[in-house]
Write a protein that holds these residues in place. Structure first.
Motif, PDB file in Angstrom:
ATOM      1  N   GLU A   1       0.646  -1.412   0.216  1.00 15.12           N
ATOM      2  CA  GLU A   1      -0.001  -0.022  -0.084  1.00 15.12           C
ATOM      3  C   GLU A   1       0.596   1.447   0.113  1.00 15.12           C
ATOM      4  O   GLU A   1       0.740   2.039  -0.468  1.00 15.12           O
ATOM      5  CB  GLU A   1      -1.478  -0.515   0.912  1.00 15.12           C
ATOM      6  CG  GLU A   1      -1.964   0.862   1.098  1.00 15.12           C
ATOM      7  CD  GLU A   1      -2.989   1.245   2.717  1.00 15.12           C
ATOM      8  OE1 GLU A   1      -3.570   2.311   2.249  1.00 15.12           O
ATOM      9  OE2 GLU A   1      -2.787   0.669   3.326  1.00 15.12           O
ATOM     10  N   LEU A   2       1.617   1.332   0.446  1.00 18.38           N
ATOM     11  CA  LEU A   2       2.595   2.355   0.704  1.00 18.38           C
ATOM     12  C   LEU A   2       3.073   2.685  -0.417  1.00 18.38           C
ATOM     13  O   LEU A   2       3.492   3.924  -1.288  1.00 18.38           O
ATOM     14  CB  LEU A   2       4.136   2.616   2.010  1.00 18.38           C
ATOM     15  CG  LEU A   2       3.272   2.262   3.447  1.00 18.38           C
ATOM     16  CD1 LEU A   2       4.643   1.945   3.823  1.00 18.38           C
ATOM     17  CD2 LEU A   2       3.185   4.252   3.764  1.00 18.38           C
ATOM     18  N   GLU A   3       3.672   1.570  -1.308  1.00 20.32           N
ATOM     19  CA  GLU A   3       4.237   1.646  -2.570  1.00 20.32           C
ATOM     20  C   GLU A   3       3.246   2.353  -3.329  1.00 20.32           C
ATOM     21  O   GLU A   3       3.512   3.396  -3.812  1.00 20.32           O
ATOM     22  CB  GLU A   3       4.431   0.565  -3.393  1.00 20.32           C
ATOM     23  CG  GLU A   3       5.281   0.662  -4.378  1.00 20.32           C
ATOM     24  CD  GLU A   3       5.751  -0.395  -4.892  1.00 20.32           C
ATOM     25  OE1 GLU A   3       6.980  -0.211  -4.937  1.00 20.32           O
ATOM     26  OE2 GLU A   3       4.552  -1.756  -5.243  1.00 20.32           O
ATOM     27  N   GLU A   4       1.732   1.810  -3.334  1.00 19.86           N
ATOM     28  CA  GLU A   4       0.681   2.734  -4.094  1.00 19.86           C
ATOM     29  C   GLU A   4       0.337   4.042  -4.265  1.00 19.86           C
ATOM     30  O   GLU A   4       0.412   4.986  -4.532  1.00 19.86           O
ATOM     31  CB  GLU A   4      -0.313   1.941  -4.102  1.00 19.86           C
ATOM     32  CG  GLU A   4      -1.431   2.251  -4.185  1.00 19.86           C
ATOM     33  CD  GLU A   4      -1.664   2.088  -5.958  1.00 19.86           C
ATOM     34  OE1 GLU A   4      -1.992   2.146  -7.019  1.00 19.86           O
ATOM     35  OE2 GLU A   4      -0.831   1.060  -6.847  1.00 19.86           O
ATOM     36  N   LEU A   5       0.899   3.777  -2.879  1.00 20.12           N
ATOM     37  CA  LEU A   5       0.316   5.553  -2.444  1.00 20.12           C
ATOM     38  C   LEU A   5       1.634   6.483  -2.338  1.00 20.12           C
ATOM     39  O   LEU A   5       1.505   7.754  -2.535  1.00 20.12           O
ATOM     40  CB  LEU A   5       0.868   5.558  -0.939  1.00 20.12           C
ATOM     41  CG  LEU A   5      -0.912   5.112   0.174  1.00 20.12           C
ATOM     42  CD1 LEU A   5      -0.629   5.067   1.556  1.00 20.12           C
ATOM     43  CD2 LEU A   5      -2.074   6.502   0.140  1.00 20.12           C
ATOM     44  N   GLY A   6       3.101   5.994  -3.153  1.00 22.80           N
ATOM     45  CA  GLY A   6       3.812   6.789  -3.749  1.00 22.80           C
ATOM     46  C   GLY A   6       5.004   6.905  -2.818  1.00 22.80           C
ATOM     47  O   GLY A   6       5.741   7.783  -3.002  1.00 22.80           O
ATOM     48  N   PHE A   7       4.874   6.680  -1.487  1.00 26.14           N
ATOM     49  CA  PHE A   7       6.099   6.374  -0.965  1.00 26.14           C
ATOM     50  C   PHE A   7       7.245   5.183  -1.709  1.00 26.14           C
ATOM     51  O   PHE A   7       7.184   4.641  -1.619  1.00 26.14           O
ATOM     52  CB  PHE A   7       6.151   6.009   0.637  1.00 26.14           C
ATOM     53  CG  PHE A   7       5.009   6.872   1.285  1.00 26.14           C
ATOM     54  CD1 PHE A   7       5.842   8.497   1.859  1.00 26.14           C
ATOM     55  CD2 PHE A   7       3.692   6.355   1.221  1.00 26.14           C
ATOM     56  CE1 PHE A   7       4.269   8.311   2.774  1.00 26.14           C
ATOM     57  CE2 PHE A   7       2.823   6.784   1.974  1.00 26.14           C
ATOM     58  CZ  PHE A   7       3.667   8.456   2.830  1.00 26.14           C
TER      59      PHE A   7
END
Length: 311
Positions: free
Chosen positions: A27-33
């Motif tokens: 999810e964090l990767e999907e959020l852009g982090f």
């Protein structure tokens, strides 16, 4: 290795539920982090063979994953290099090993930290299958360790430091090496509650001379470090308040020379996954989606609005 401008630093990646960790990483990767920083001491963890790191690499496709900070006292250089090369090559391109010396109160055999870490890097370089310099960074705060990082690693990842420390570290490093300070964030606008939460998070570090000495070098006094930390110390080390204020403090790190900021969200659950707060950060910091091609490039300077916009 593209870290982007903003990543997430969390103890939960190392100490929390493994299934939730994988879901949160995706999810964090999907959020852009752009990067996931495993807080704590993976080298002293029973899963110190980088299995935890490999799980998060497998759960993501783009984000850099960094165990920060692996204690050199807990894992021989040969074992660390073997664990590094055991990670599949395609995932290894996103693996950044954070190395450090820890603290004399907690590390058995702690002695001559600078010389010991320098010798450890020599061992990593002299192995038949070494850990390459671009794949390692130092968890350094002081000037000698910072200069060592500039010469022998990809760069540094300082923890619990001030904006002024970031500026001074950039000067010591020069223009090329990675500078990725962590910034602890409290998503709370009430000053009393925000500072109480910050003091709880800071308490374990106040007893560590390595951290205390760095704060004293940064202009704080013994009084600032007493009684769980003065307001001046808390406000310099933690970003809290409105979205604009938090974004502004992170923007300041980028403006004075940080290539990347690793954000730790402080909550009451030390080893919990603050996923709601991470989602809120993704709204506060929209410009983090703009990945930088390499850490040698400086981000633009400016105000919080220039860099991040408002929520």
């Amino acid at each position: 290795m593209d870290l982007g401008r903003i990543g997430i630093w969390s103890l939960a990646f190392t100490h929390g539920d493994r299934g939730v960790a994988r879901e949160a990483a995706a999810e964090l990767e999907e959020l852009g982090f752009g990067a996931l920083w495993l807080g704590g001491n993976p080298g002293g963890n029973p899963r110190g063979d980088l299995a935890t790191t490999a799980e998060l690499l497998a759960a993501t496709t783009r984000a850099v994953v960094s165990p920060a900070c692996i204690s050199m006292w807990h894992q021989p250089a040969s074992a660390l290099a073997a664990a590094y090369h055991a990670v599949p090559a395609l995932m290894r391109d996103r693996l950044l090993l954070g190395l450090g010396v820890g603290h004399p109160e907690t590390e058995q055999g702690y002695h001559r930290p600078y010389t010991s870490l320098r010798d450890y890097l020599d061992e990593l370089d002299d192995l038949p299958a070494p850990v390459p310099r671009p794949a390692r960074l130092l968890c350094a705060h002081g000037p000698r360790m910072t200069r060592l990082a500039a010469a022998r690693a990809a760069g540094v990842q300082p923890h619990l430091t001030t904006t002024d420390h970031t500026a001074r570290t950039r000067v010591l490093l020069g223009d090329g090496p990675l500078l990725a300070p962590s910034v602890s964030v409290v998503l709370e606008t009430d000053p009393g509650r925000a500072r109480r939460m910050a003091r709880t998070a800071l308490a374990p570090y106040l007893a560590q001379p390595n951290y205390a000495n760095n704060w004293l070098r940064s202009g704080f006094t013994a009084d600032d470090l007493a009684a769980n930390g003065s307001d001046r110390l808390i406000d310099a080390l933690f970003a809290w308040g409105t979205a604009d204020r938090i974004a502004g403090q992170i923007a300041e790190r980028l403006a004075v020379g940080a290539d990347h900021v690793a954000v730790q969200v402080v909550t009451k659950a030390t080893y919990g996954f603050p996923r709601a707060e991470w989602r809120a950060l993704a709204r506060i910091l929209p410009d983090m989606h703009h990945f930088v091609p390499a850490w040698g490039a400086r981000p633009p300077t400016g105000t919080a609005v220039d860099l991040f916009g408002t929520d």
